[in-house]
Scaffold this motif. Sequence first.
Motif, mmCIF file in Angstrom:
data_model
loop_
_atom_site.group_PDB
_atom_site.id
_atom_site.type_symbol
_atom_site.label_atom_id
_atom_site.label_comp_id
_atom_site.label_asym_id
_atom_site.label_seq_id
_atom_site.Cartn_x
_atom_site.Cartn_y
_atom_site.Cartn_z
ATOM 1 N N SER A 139 -9.059 16.153 15.467
ATOM 2 C CA SER A 139 -8.274 15.268 16.643
ATOM 3 C C SER A 139 -6.842 15.390 16.169
ATOM 4 N N ASP A 140 -5.978 15.272 17.309
ATOM 5 C CA ASP A 140 -4.486 14.680 17.410
ATOM 6 C C ASP A 140 -4.173 13.577 17.349
ATOM 7 N N ARG A 141 -5.015 12.704 15.990
ATOM 8 C CA ARG A 141 -4.682 11.845 15.742
ATOM 9 C C ARG A 141 -4.394 11.336 14.176
ATOM 10 N N VAL A 142 -2.877 10.020 14.150
ATOM 11 C CA VAL A 142 -2.659 10.532 12.647
ATOM 12 C C VAL A 142 -2.771 8.688 12.498
ATOM 13 N N SER A 143 -2.585 8.868 11.435
ATOM 14 C CA SER A 143 -3.082 7.734 10.353
ATOM 15 C C SER A 143 -2.812 7.026 10.070
ATOM 16 N N GLY A 144 -1.679 5.940 9.271
ATOM 17 C CA GLY A 144 -0.746 5.327 7.787
ATOM 18 C C GLY A 144 -0.867 4.545 7.412
ATOM 19 N N SER A 145 0.448 4.493 6.915
ATOM 20 C CA SER A 145 0.762 3.200 6.326
ATOM 21 C C SER A 145 2.168 2.952 6.536
ATOM 22 N N GLY A 146 3.522 2.199 6.523
ATOM 23 C CA GLY A 146 4.762 2.763 5.620
ATOM 24 C C GLY A 146 5.010 1.553 4.816
ATOM 25 N N ARG A 181 0.290 -1.150 0.276
ATOM 26 C CA ARG A 181 0.205 0.161 -0.321
ATOM 27 C C ARG A 181 0.426 0.934 0.520
ATOM 28 N N PRO A 182 0.371 2.384 -0.345
ATOM 29 C CA PRO A 182 1.644 3.492 -0.326
ATOM 30 C C PRO A 182 1.330 3.872 0.674
ATOM 31 N N VAL A 183 3.374 4.165 1.016
ATOM 32 C CA VAL A 183 3.259 5.226 2.622
ATOM 33 C C VAL A 183 2.890 6.347 2.787
ATOM 34 N N GLN A 184 1.893 6.401 3.728
ATOM 35 C CA GLN A 184 1.273 7.841 3.399
ATOM 36 C C GLN A 184 1.539 7.963 5.544
ATOM 37 N N LEU A 185 0.973 9.407 5.657
ATOM 38 C CA LEU A 185 0.684 10.330 6.844
ATOM 39 C C LEU A 185 -0.888 10.377 6.408
ATOM 40 N N ARG A 186 -1.704 10.768 7.430
ATOM 41 C CA ARG A 186 -2.377 11.851 7.716
ATOM 42 C C ARG A 186 -3.007 11.950 9.407
ATOM 43 N N LEU A 187 -2.484 13.273 9.328
ATOM 44 C CA LEU A 187 -2.969 13.745 10.735
ATOM 45 C C LEU A 187 -4.792 14.686 10.953
ATOM 46 N N ASP A 188 -4.927 13.893 11.624
ATOM 47 C CA ASP A 188 -6.626 14.429 11.760
ATOM 48 C C ASP A 188 -7.267 15.735 12.096
ATOM 49 N N PRO A 189 -7.927 16.227 11.172
ATOM 50 C CA PRO A 189 -8.209 17.609 11.186
ATOM 51 C C PRO A 189 -8.523 18.114 12.376
#
Length: 378
Positions: A290-297, A280-288
């Motif tokens: 809350s102070d939560r981040v999600s993504g993939s390596g 899967r793509p290497v991505q990050l997303r910072l939630d607008p």
Amino acid sequence: MPMQAVHRRSRVASPRAAALPSGLALSLLLSAAAPAQAGKATPMETVLGPLPATWVGQIPGASGPIRWHVDLAPDGTFQLRQTYLNRAPDQNFDDIGRWQLEPGGGRLVLRGGREAPVFLQPILGGSALRKLSLEGQPIPSRLNDRLTRLGQPAPIDPRLQLLGQFRYLADAPSLQLCATGRTLPVAMEGDYLALERAYLLNRAAGEPRLVNVEGLITNRPSMEESQGMVRTVVPVRFVSLQSDAQPCPGTTEMPLRGTDWQLHRLEDGQDPAPPAAAARPVQLRLDPDSDRVSGSGGCNRLMGGFELDGRKLRFLPLASTRMACPEPLMTFERRFFSAVELVRGWRIEGGDLMLLDADDRVLLRFVAVAPPAAGGGS
């Protein structure tokens, strides 16, 4: 799918984590990442030599000889001065911008205020730079085409037209330069009062405003005595200030939060691009919201928290799934997670997101692949 906490590398893995099969626990992935050997040059250093550095040389031009002076900094910025030896001093040309070394130790590309980039070819391990044509090709001539590296950096103090995001906050004026992305303090001298007056009349209240000044970039004492001299913008002549918030010309700036950021380059001196076989793509997303981040390596999904304070950013210990993927994807994912641990700041430049370490060096470069969700914050 089960999750595993990401431990700081300074911590000792728990017995439970140590018992997991190899390659499954993200904490094991991080602990397996081999540190760089002391004194071993990165591929960039092999091509350019240690940075910062200065190269100078006299190269023929259409209207006579030109003395070239190039400063490269390790944060990816450059300074350039061209002194036309057969012209009046006011015909000289200063420039600043971003430099990039093409993959495989290829050409050095300088992109600044001029319409076309400048192409140079590093040779002899960075002891010289060969000036290339406007198309980036060798110049067929027996005349000199080389700039020679100086024994010590000798940076110029460029004086030129500057566009940037000016803000005045807590008696600390600053300017984020459009050409480089760097934020520098602004000296309260020259035409500073005119700049500050226009900003205060705009009622920006600490928010950035795009300004145009004729400026000098030089050293001035820091407001913090422990830092000594720092690079500073002296506004020699104030030109204009935009009345509303606008990005730098040529950029469509996506907000940090709420945007899907896909990794473009991993700047750790090794292969910068994710493997083509990534699950899967290497991505990050910072939630607008809350102070939560999600993504993939690239193999494992990740999630966790982050702390954001202005231009400061750090990720709290993250959690990851435990999938095992083939090499070299697992090796790249270890490098990616290790770099994320070191993030302490950020900037958006030309629409791309740069995540920085504590010394403002670029660790990771991302491109925006999706617009922010409706109502997302910036």
